[in-house]
Design an enzyme around this catalytic site. Structure first.
Site, PDB file in Angstrom:
ATOM      1  N   HIS A 310       0.845  -1.193   0.000  1.00 47.28           N
ATOM      2  CA  HIS A 310       0.000   0.000   0.000  1.00 47.28           C
ATOM      3  C   HIS A 310       0.881   1.243   0.000  1.00 47.28           C
ATOM      4  CE1 HIS A 310      -3.228   2.768   0.991  1.00 47.28           C
ATOM      5  NE2 HIS A 310      -4.036   1.804   0.575  1.00 47.28           N
ATOM      6  N   ASP A 367      -7.935  -5.465   0.064  1.00 48.40           N
ATOM      7  CA  ASP A 367      -8.425  -6.353  -0.992  1.00 48.40           C
ATOM      8  C   ASP A 367      -8.022  -7.809  -0.783  1.00 48.40           C
ATOM      9  OD1 ASP A 367      -9.759  -4.445  -2.489  1.00 48.40           O
ATOM     10  OD2 ASP A 367      -7.926  -3.750  -3.423  1.00 48.40           O
TER      11      ASP A 367
HETATM   12  N1  CMC Z   1       4.124  -7.768  -4.650  1.00 43.50           N
HETATM   13  C1  CMC Z   1       5.463  -7.741  -4.797  1.00 43.50           C
HETATM   14  N2  CMC Z   1       6.221  -6.628  -4.683  1.00 43.50           N
HETATM   15  C2  CMC Z   1       5.583  -5.508  -4.404  1.00 43.50           C
HETATM   16  C3  CMC Z   1       4.177  -5.434  -4.234  1.00 43.50           C
HETATM   17  C4  CMC Z   1       3.458  -6.637  -4.362  1.00 43.50           C
HETATM   18  N3  CMC Z   1       2.123  -6.629  -4.209  1.00 43.50           N
HETATM   19  N4  CMC Z   1       3.817  -4.162  -3.959  1.00 43.50           N
HETATM   20  C5  CMC Z   1       4.941  -3.442  -3.975  1.00 43.50           C
HETATM   21  N5  CMC Z   1       6.014  -4.236  -4.237  1.00 43.50           N
HETATM   22  C6  CMC Z   1       7.436  -3.827  -4.274  1.00 43.50           C
HETATM   23  C7  CMC Z   1       7.726  -3.004  -5.515  1.00 43.50           C
HETATM   24  O1  CMC Z   1       8.167  -3.822  -6.580  1.00 43.50           O
HETATM   25  C8  CMC Z   1       8.814  -2.084  -4.996  1.00 43.50           C
HETATM   26  O2  CMC Z   1      10.013  -2.793  -4.926  1.00 43.50           O
HETATM   27  P1  CMC Z   1      11.438  -2.033  -5.189  1.00 43.50           P
HETATM   28  O3  CMC Z   1      11.545  -0.996  -4.107  1.00 43.50           O
HETATM   29  O4  CMC Z   1      12.466  -3.114  -5.091  1.00 43.50           O
HETATM   30  O5  CMC Z   1      11.339  -1.444  -6.564  1.00 43.50           O
HETATM   31  C9  CMC Z   1       8.391  -1.788  -3.562  1.00 43.50           C
HETATM   32  O6  CMC Z   1       7.642  -2.936  -3.173  1.00 43.50           O
HETATM   33  C10 CMC Z   1       7.548  -0.515  -3.412  1.00 43.50           C
HETATM   34  O7  CMC Z   1       6.418  -0.635  -4.254  1.00 43.50           O
HETATM   35  P2  CMC Z   1       5.818   0.527  -5.157  1.00 43.50           P
HETATM   36  O8  CMC Z   1       5.220  -0.099  -6.379  1.00 43.50           O
HETATM   37  O9  CMC Z   1       6.845   1.593  -5.345  1.00 43.50           O
HETATM   38  O10 CMC Z   1       4.685   1.061  -4.192  1.00 43.50           O
HETATM   39  P3  CMC Z   1       3.511   2.041  -4.569  1.00 43.50           P
HETATM   40  O11 CMC Z   1       3.203   2.796  -3.364  1.00 43.50           O
HETATM   41  O12 CMC Z   1       3.828   2.813  -5.819  1.00 43.50           O
HETATM   42  O13 CMC Z   1       2.300   1.051  -4.982  1.00 43.50           O
HETATM   43  C11 CMC Z   1       0.546  -0.519  -4.714  1.00 43.50           C
HETATM   44  C12 CMC Z   1       1.343   0.617  -4.060  1.00 43.50           C
HETATM   45  C13 CMC Z   1      -0.668  -0.829  -3.846  1.00 43.50           C
HETATM   46  C14 CMC Z   1       0.040  -0.071  -6.099  1.00 43.50           C
HETATM   47  C15 CMC Z   1       1.461  -1.764  -4.871  1.00 43.50           C
HETATM   48  O14 CMC Z   1       1.879  -2.210  -3.584  1.00 43.50           O
HETATM   49  C16 CMC Z   1       0.787  -2.895  -5.616  1.00 43.50           C
HETATM   50  O15 CMC Z   1       0.832  -2.914  -6.859  1.00 43.50           O
HETATM   51  N6  CMC Z   1       0.122  -3.850  -4.908  1.00 43.50           N
HETATM   52  C17 CMC Z   1      -0.654  -4.901  -5.556  1.00 43.50           C
HETATM   53  C18 CMC Z   1      -1.997  -4.364  -6.032  1.00 43.50           C
HETATM   54  C19 CMC Z   1      -2.958  -4.139  -4.883  1.00 43.50           C
HETATM   55  O16 CMC Z   1      -3.132  -4.991  -4.013  1.00 43.50           O
HETATM   56  N7  CMC Z   1      -3.642  -2.994  -4.929  1.00 43.50           N
HETATM   57  C20 CMC Z   1      -4.699  -2.651  -3.925  1.00 43.50           C
HETATM   58  C21 CMC Z   1      -4.286  -1.521  -3.040  1.00 43.50           C
HETATM   59  S1  CMC Z   1      -5.355  -1.342  -1.599  1.00 43.50           S
HETATM   60  C22 CMC Z   1      -6.902  -0.933  -2.245  1.00 43.50           C
HETATM   61  C23 CMC Z   1      -6.933   0.446  -2.732  1.00 43.50           C
HETATM   62  O17 CMC Z   1      -7.145   1.361  -1.921  1.00 43.50           O
HETATM   63  O18 CMC Z   1      -6.748   0.654  -3.925  1.00 43.50           O
END
Ligand code: CMC
Length: 432
Positions: A310, A367
């Site tokens: 998140h 989720d």
């Molecule tokens: N599985 C594996 N690695 C992950 C995941 C995951 N679900 N989420 C983040 N990471 C890694 C990402 O690759 C990155 O690694 P590095 O620093 O080595 O590059 C690090 O963790 C930080 O992630 P980010 O993508 O920079 O984080 P963000 O804040 O931009 O994205 C997120 C947040 C929710 C989009 C992301 O965690 C994600 O894609 N999660 C899966 C989709 C999901 O469950 N979404 C629902 C969110 S909650 C409901 C809502 O309010 O929308």
């Protein structure tokens, strides 16, 4: 900033090309500090770069407070845990939109409005006929909400704003349930004024004209809880979209329709559907969840653990905590044994001990367990994000209303750092 509700505290100093600038700083009611850069460009010629807006406060808001480090979520000051336990979705909707818990009279009036505006214009039913049976219900939902502006053209911020808010809250569940009935080829079931918001939604989805259907209490309570937990989450992707579209003074229905589209994506509300798809894949692959943990750690694989991570929560998501307990309870009450729940728990357990997830502060989000509950309730996978939208609606409305009521609010219009070609002269086709 657009108005001065925050307390002016100290100033921040910025040194840019050897020149020093003072920037005002503000502190919000929970001690969060913001540096006011609204004069930055006019004073320095520079702008800020903040990809994904992770450090940008786009507005002042008095609706929802989140402390991601501590796992705190409050609507209008009330902890989510208390609202989940003691309140109901109708009351929470009122709280978010109007800023206070309703008294008896206010609640009765609100409830009366929510039940007596739930029919959609009969002509709208013809729109459903135009969609193919394979249409995703989120596409239908967003189109139908946008089309409400054709039936209620004065849906801007005017004397009728409250009426249009009630109309939208009330009709969204009818629109959502009808889109489900359309997808399975059953006749539409009309809303009933004697049922609660959640029970009415379930009745419209699951009743058939040939049988008497009574909504089981366990389903009604489970849906109400899910809707409360999704009701607002401050400036997330879909809410910012609603504010962005609304900032051009687009009408309420158009703004919410855009928010529905933003929610649809798999990184946002669409994740609940993706979680189930992922768990099914793991189950069909023999339940080898460790393999999928390794895949999620391997950047080359492009595989993400859906329902994990998140932008704001860096310790735990309080909504996921409530839903994990609820999943156990609801499945037990319904007598459902779902191997997906075990796979999900195993994934969580192993991920929470793994340095990759610990270092990146990745925890189950809202989720992760919601899909398992929806499944046990008999709600089809492609309706999960629609249920999220239904829950998020009062939050979107509250944020849209707050923006429209903010004195001096300006149209949203971020800047960019241009990295394309500098000026070049046009070359005639024959010379290229
Ligand atoms: N599985 C594996 N690695 C992950 C995941 C995951 N679900 N989420 C983040 N990471 C890694 C990402 O690759 C990155 O690694 P590095 O620093 O080595 O590059 C690090 O963790 C930080 O992630 P980010 O993508 O920079 O984080 P963000 O804040 O931009 O994205 C997120 C947040 C929710 C989009 C992301 O965690 C994600 O894609 N999660 C899966 C989709 C999901 O469950 N979404 C629902 C969110 S909650 C409901 C809502 O309010 O929308």
């Amino acid at each position: 900033m657009e108005n001065e509700k925050m307390t002016l505290t100290k100033t921040a100093k910025l040194v840019l090309q050897e020149q020093e600038y003072e920037l005002p700083t503000f502190t919000g009611s929970e001690g969060e500090v913001g540096i006011d850069i609204s004069q930055l460009r006019s004073k320095t010629g520079a702008i800020t770069a903040d990809s994904g807006y992770g450090n940008t406060g786009s507005c002042q808001s008095a609706i929802t407070f989140i402390d991601g480090e501590k796992g705190i979520l409050r609507y209008r000051g009330y902890p989510i845990e208390e609202l989940a336990e003691k309140s109901n979705f109708t009351e929470v909707s009122y709280l978010l939109i109007f800023g206070h818990l309703p008294n008896k009279k206010e609640l009765e009036k609100f409830q009366f409005g929510l039940t007596h505006h739930s029919l959609i214009h009969e002509d709208m039913k013809k729109f459903y006929e135009g969609f193919p049976p394979t249409a995703h219900p989120m596409g239908i939902l967003s189109s139908m909400v946008s089309s409400l502006s054709a039936f209620y053209p004065e849906a801007g911020y005017n004397a009728d704003v409250e009426l249009n808010i009630i109309r939208l809250l009330s009709k969204l569940k009818t629109i959502a349930a009808f889109s489900y009935k359309k997808s399975i080829g059953q006749p539409y079931v009309y809303p009933r004024n004697d049922l609660s918001y959640s029970a009415d939604m379930l009745h419209m989805m699951f009743a058939v004209p040939s049988e008497v259907y009574e909504v089981p209490k366990v389903l009604e309570e489970a849906l109400d809880l899910l809707l409360i937990l999704h009701a607002d989450h401050e400036q997330n992707c879909s809410t910012s979209t609603v504010r962005m579209v609304g900032s051009s003074e687009a009408n309420l229905f158009a703004s919410i329709s855009a928010g529905i589209c933003a929610l649809w994506g798999p990184l946002h509300g669409g994740a609940n559907q993706q979680v189930i798809t992922m768990l099914e894949k793991i189950r069909d692959d023999g339940g080898d969840y460790k393999k999928y943990i390794n895949l999620a750690k391997d950047k080359e694989s492009k595989f993400k653990l859906m329902g994990f991570g998140h932008r704001v929560y860096k310790n735990f998501d309080p909504r996921a905590k409530i839903l994990k307990a609820s999943a156990d309870k609801v499945l037990e009450q319904l007598g459902v044994k779902d191997p997906m729940l075990d796979i999900a728990k195993n994934l969580e357990e192993i991920a929470l001990k793994d340095p990759f997830f610990i270092e990146r502060k990745l925890y189950p989000n809202v989720d992760f367990y919601s899909g398992i509950i929806y499944r046990a309730m008999g709600i089809p996978t492609n309706m999960f994000t629609v249920m999220f939208a239904l829950g998020r609606l009062p939050g979107w409305i509250a944020q849209w209303k707050e923006m429209r009521e903010t004195p001096g609010a300006r149209i949203y219009r971020p800047r960019q750092i241009y990295v394309g070609e500098t000026t070049r002269s046009y070359v005639a086709l024959e010379k290229r």
